[in-house]
Write an enzyme that holds these catalytic residues in place. Structure first.
Site, PDB file in Angstrom:
ATOM      1  N   SER A   1       0.852  -1.190   0.000  1.00  0.00           N
ATOM      2  CA  SER A   1       0.000   0.000   0.000  1.00  0.00           C
ATOM      3  C   SER A   1       0.887   1.239   0.000  1.00  0.00           C
ATOM      4  O   SER A   1       2.072   1.176  -0.352  1.00  0.00           O
ATOM      5  CB  SER A   1      -0.937  -0.017   1.210  1.00  0.00           C
ATOM      6  OG  SER A   1      -1.919   0.992   1.101  1.00  0.00           O
ATOM      7  N   ASN A   2       0.328   2.374   0.388  1.00  0.00           N
ATOM      8  CA  ASN A   2       1.082   3.630   0.456  1.00  0.00           C
ATOM      9  C   ASN A   2       0.609   4.428   1.663  1.00  0.00           C
ATOM     10  O   ASN A   2      -0.241   3.962   2.431  1.00  0.00           O
ATOM     11  CB  ASN A   2       0.927   4.418  -0.855  1.00  0.00           C
ATOM     12  CG  ASN A   2      -0.534   4.668  -1.194  1.00  0.00           C
ATOM     13  OD1 ASN A   2      -1.247   5.368  -0.487  1.00  0.00           O
ATOM     14  ND2 ASN A   2      -0.994   4.059  -2.295  1.00  0.00           N
ATOM     15  N   TYR A   3       1.144   5.627   1.831  1.00  0.00           N
ATOM     16  CA  TYR A   3       0.885   6.395   3.045  1.00  0.00           C
ATOM     17  C   TYR A   3      -0.348   7.298   2.971  1.00  0.00           C
ATOM     18  O   TYR A   3      -0.590   8.082   3.884  1.00  0.00           O
ATOM     19  CB  TYR A   3       2.097   7.268   3.384  1.00  0.00           C
ATOM     20  CG  TYR A   3       3.338   6.487   3.722  1.00  0.00           C
ATOM     21  CD1 TYR A   3       3.401   5.703   4.869  1.00  0.00           C
ATOM     22  CD2 TYR A   3       4.458   6.521   2.896  1.00  0.00           C
ATOM     23  CE1 TYR A   3       4.537   4.986   5.194  1.00  0.00           C
ATOM     24  CE2 TYR A   3       5.601   5.800   3.208  1.00  0.00           C
ATOM     25  CZ  TYR A   3       5.642   5.035   4.362  1.00  0.00           C
ATOM     26  OH  TYR A   3       6.768   4.317   4.675  1.00  0.00           O
TER      27      TYR A   3
END
Length: 416
Positions: free
Chosen positions: A211-213
């Site tokens: 995923s990402n932030y």
């Protein structure tokens, strides 16, 4: 904007009740007519006579007058009010409101009120951050109640932290801002807007993912701004901060966790949408293979080889299928050569404008409450903005969208 407005003030039993007298005066000075409802416990902190003198109206505490049996109608109170403000709102009162426990006149009036409701929480810091209080505030927000956030400072317990009731002028400002917003023309009335938010989740196995932030804060801020402009708003959310879910009452939410889910949801929404906003951070790659069981660590194999495949570019897919008159807004978060990359995305994905922000700008990255944006339209014009709250940056984006719609309407040939 409070001139001739009917404001019902509910006071619950907390030490901050002494500020209610100042709030009554502040509202009246702005032109409002104020009536006061108190809980029995509130009388222990401030005298009803003080509030009656300031408001020029009798103070209501009980369902009926014990001396003559006269009924204090909670229905009539709710119909009279243009706004119902509960300040201070204790943890006890918030819990009753959230769960419909109508055992006093203040909460019963809340359940009957058809007007906008505002609460100004006031309690000790541990009570304010207790999971039950957090849940109750989230439920009230989802029900459409406006939360006037408490401040931080010294508390009656002797501790220091968040839980102080907002100052009376701040509460009056919140009401003033609400009615000012309500009086603004709804420039996007009748328009359907779809906003994507958050970061996609690409599964590796039953317990791991890529995923990402992205927190989803910018997407939800945009949803609120479009809603205030009169649009019908759908939020297509990937993974977002839990507190955001349901935080923009009046919107419809659709969950789309992976890039494939996001593509399907946005394709489905595109048919009826007038405006599409791709604020979500969608993964560029996803694992070629996934396991429905946990991949176990193997002794003697220090590396796990993870093969990735490219995902479908959701914004580009929407751009290819965009119908005449439909607006598509994209986002670009860059770390270097920002403007060149943003312009390339703008044209390659057939966007009507792109919102650029750089990780090199402090306060403009993932998870921040602020953002520093540059909006680039399809003519190549740059609209630069300074560091602002994400809610304010969202208003700038909506303003640009409205301007593009106005330009499009002016360019349409006149009917015969």
């Amino acid at each position: 904007m409070l001139e001739k407005k009917h404001v019902l003030l509910g006071i619950s039993g907390g030490i901050a009740a002494y500020k209610a007298a100042i709030l009554v005066r502040a509202l009246i000075k702005r032109g409002a007519e104020v009536r006061v409802v108190m809980t029995p416990a509130a009388k222990q902190f401030i005298a009803p006579l003080t509030l009656a003198t300031l408001s020029r109206h009798p103070i209501l505490v009980d369902f009926f007058n014990p001396e003559n049996g006269a009924w204090n109608s909670h229905v009539d109170l709710g119909l009279w009010a243009d706004a119902y403000v509960i300040a201070p709102a204790t943890a006890n009162t918030l819990g009753k409101m959230a769960n419909g426990i109508a055992d006093n006149l203040l909460v019963t009036t809340y359940l009957s009120a058809r007007c906008p409701v505002f609460v100004a929480p006031a309690m000790d810091l541990d009570m304010y951050r207790h999971p039950s209080t957090v849940r109750n505030l989230a439920r009230l927000a989802a029900d459409g109640v406006h939360i006037v956030e408490p401040g931080s400072g010294f508390l009656a317990s002797g501790l220091e932290g968040k839980g102080r009731m907002s100052e009376p002028d701040e509460i009056a400002d919140a009401l003033d801002a609400f009615f000012r917003e309500m009086s603004r023309p709804k420039r996007l009335a009748g328009k359907k807007v779809v906003v994507s938010a958050g970061g996609t989740v690409e599964p590796i196995d039953a317990v791991r993912y890529i995923s990402n932030y992205s927190s989803g804060k910018m997407g939800y801020a945009l949803a609120g701004a479009f809603l205030r402009a009169g649009a019908e708003v759908t939020i297509v959310r990937a993974s977002v901060d839990a507190a955001l879910v349901g935080s923009v009452p009046g919107t419809r939410e659709v969950e789309a966790l992976s890039a494939a889910d996001m593509l399907a949801a946005m394709r489905c929404s595109q048919a009826d949408a007038d405006i599409l906003v791709m604020a979500a951070a969608v993964a560029d790659y996803t694992p070629e293979e996934t396991s429905d069981r946990k991949i176990k660590k193997k002794d003697g194999e220090p590396r796990l080889l993870l093969r990735l495949k490219e995902t479908t570019d959701v914004a580009a897919e929407l751009g290819r299928n965009k119908r005449p008159g439909q607006l598509l807004v994209g986002f670009a978060l860059e770390t270097d050569d920002e403007e060149r990359h943003a312009l390339e995305k703008l044209h390659r994905k057939r966007l009507d404008c792109i919102v650029l922000n750089s990780l090199r700008d402090p306060g403009a990255g993932f998870g921040c409450a602020t953002n520093k944006i540059t909006i680039i339209d399809k003519t190549g014009r740059f609209h630069r903005f300074g560091l602002k709250k994400k809610s304010e940056a969202a208003e700038d984006i909506v303003e640009q969208v409205c301007a593009m719609l106005d330009d499009a309407e002016q360019d349409e040939p006149a009917g015969l």
